[in-house]
Motif scaffolding. Structure first.
Motif, short mmCIF file in Angstrom:
data_model
loop_
_atom_site.label_atom_id
_atom_site.label_comp_id
_atom_site.label_asym_id
_atom_site.label_seq_id
_atom_site.Cartn_x
_atom_site.Cartn_y
_atom_site.Cartn_z
N ALA A 132 -21.38 100.32 80.50
CA ALA A 132 -21.52 98.88 80.00
C ALA A 132 -19.62 98.60 79.94
N ALA A 133 -19.25 97.91 80.10
CA ALA A 133 -17.58 97.51 80.20
C ALA A 133 -17.03 95.90 80.75
N ASP A 134 -16.35 95.15 80.11
CA ASP A 134 -15.19 94.10 80.32
C ASP A 134 -14.22 95.05 81.03
N VAL A 135 -14.16 95.14 82.13
CA VAL A 135 -12.89 95.18 83.10
C VAL A 135 -11.56 94.58 83.13
N SER A 136 -11.68 93.40 81.95
CA SER A 136 -10.32 92.95 82.17
C SER A 136 -9.81 93.37 80.90
N LEU A 137 -10.67 93.62 80.07
CA LEU A 137 -9.63 95.06 78.55
C LEU A 137 -9.12 96.58 79.35
N ALA A 138 -8.06 96.73 79.06
CA ALA A 138 -7.56 97.86 79.72
C ALA A 138 -8.39 98.55 79.02
N SER A 139 -8.65 98.87 77.56
CA SER A 139 -9.38 100.11 76.84
C SER A 139 -10.36 100.91 77.59
N ASP A 140 -11.65 99.25 78.05
CA ASP A 140 -12.51 99.42 78.97
C ASP A 140 -12.60 100.45 80.17
N ARG A 141 -11.21 99.83 80.93
CA ARG A 141 -11.21 100.80 82.20
C ARG A 141 -10.57 101.41 82.17
N GLU A 142 -10.13 102.02 81.53
CA GLU A 142 -9.63 103.60 81.12
C GLU A 142 -11.22 104.47 80.48
N ARG A 143 -12.05 103.87 79.72
CA ARG A 143 -12.49 104.74 79.40
C ARG A 143 -13.80 104.63 80.28
N VAL A 144 -13.79 103.57 81.74
CA VAL A 144 -14.35 103.98 82.49
C VAL A 144 -14.30 104.53 83.73
N PHE A 145 -13.32 105.19 83.87
CA PHE A 145 -12.40 106.71 84.39
C PHE A 145 -12.18 107.44 83.75
N ALA A 146 -12.07 107.86 82.78
CA ALA A 146 -12.16 108.68 82.23
C ALA A 146 -13.94 109.11 81.93
N LEU A 147 -15.02 108.28 81.84
CA LEU A 147 -16.41 109.01 81.86
C LEU A 147 -16.07 108.81 83.24
N ALA A 148 -15.36 108.18 84.80
CA ALA A 148 -15.81 108.81 85.64
C ALA A 148 -15.95 109.94 86.71
N GLU A 149 -14.70 109.97 86.33
CA GLU A 149 -13.51 111.43 86.21
C GLU A 149 -14.20 112.70 85.75
N SER A 150 -14.63 112.37 84.69
CA SER A 150 -16.06 113.41 84.22
C SER A 150 -16.93 113.51 84.38
N ARG A 151 -17.81 112.25 84.81
CA ARG A 151 -18.78 113.31 85.41
C ARG A 151 -18.90 113.51 87.13
N PHE A 152 -17.96 112.89 87.75
CA PHE A 152 -18.36 113.19 88.82
C PHE A 152 -16.59 113.74 89.94
N ASP A 153 -15.81 114.26 88.70
CA ASP A 153 -15.43 115.27 89.38
C ASP A 153 -13.90 114.99 89.81
N GLY A 154 -14.11 113.46 89.63
CA GLY A 154 -13.07 112.60 90.58
C GLY A 154 -13.84 111.43 91.53
N ILE A 155 -13.03 110.40 91.57
CA ILE A 155 -13.06 109.27 92.47
C ILE A 155 -12.67 109.61 93.92
N ASP A 156 -13.22 109.12 95.23
CA ASP A 156 -12.71 109.23 96.36
C ASP A 156 -12.63 107.79 96.92
N ILE A 157 -13.77 107.02 96.04
CA ILE A 157 -13.89 105.23 97.39
C ILE A 157 -13.94 104.78 95.79
N LEU A 158 -12.67 103.67 95.52
CA LEU A 158 -12.87 102.65 94.77
C LEU A 158 -12.63 100.87 95.13
N VAL A 159 -14.99 100.47 94.86
CA VAL A 159 -15.16 99.13 95.23
C VAL A 159 -14.93 98.26 93.46
N ASN A 160 -14.01 97.77 93.96
CA ASN A 160 -13.83 96.60 92.94
C ASN A 160 -14.09 95.10 93.46
#
Length: 80
Positions: free
Chosen positions: A47-75
């Motif tokens: 749960a995040a608001d992608v209009s907020l830089a802090s939420d975007r940073e948190r999302v990327f950190a969690l995703a990279e931690s859980r899945f060992d990186g991001i291969d495809i980004l669909v926004n």
């Protein structure tokens, strides 16, 4: 990383693990459960608001931690 919206079956059907991001946690949980049950993929619902830089940073950190990186980004973020 894919915002929680309909049509995620294409990525999940190809075996892609999916990160779901939206402001409403209850909708995320339902979509994540459906993808895991019907497509057999791993999901991460955030749960995040992608209009907020802090939420975007948190999302990327969690995703990279859980899945060992991001291969495809669909926004598919919209304005509500």
């Amino acid at each position: 990383m894919v915002p929680a919206a309909g049509g995620l079956g294409l990525l999940a059907g190809a075996g892609a693990d999916v990160v779901l991001v939206a402001r409403r946690a209850e909708r995320l949980a339902a979509v994540a459960e459906e993808l895991e049950r019907n497509r057999g993929v791993r999901t991460l619902a955030i749960a995040a608001d992608v209009s907020l830089a802090s939420d975007r940073e948190r999302v990327f950190a969690l995703a990279e931690s859980r899945f060992d990186g991001i291969d495809i980004l669909v926004n598919n973020a919209g304005i509500a």
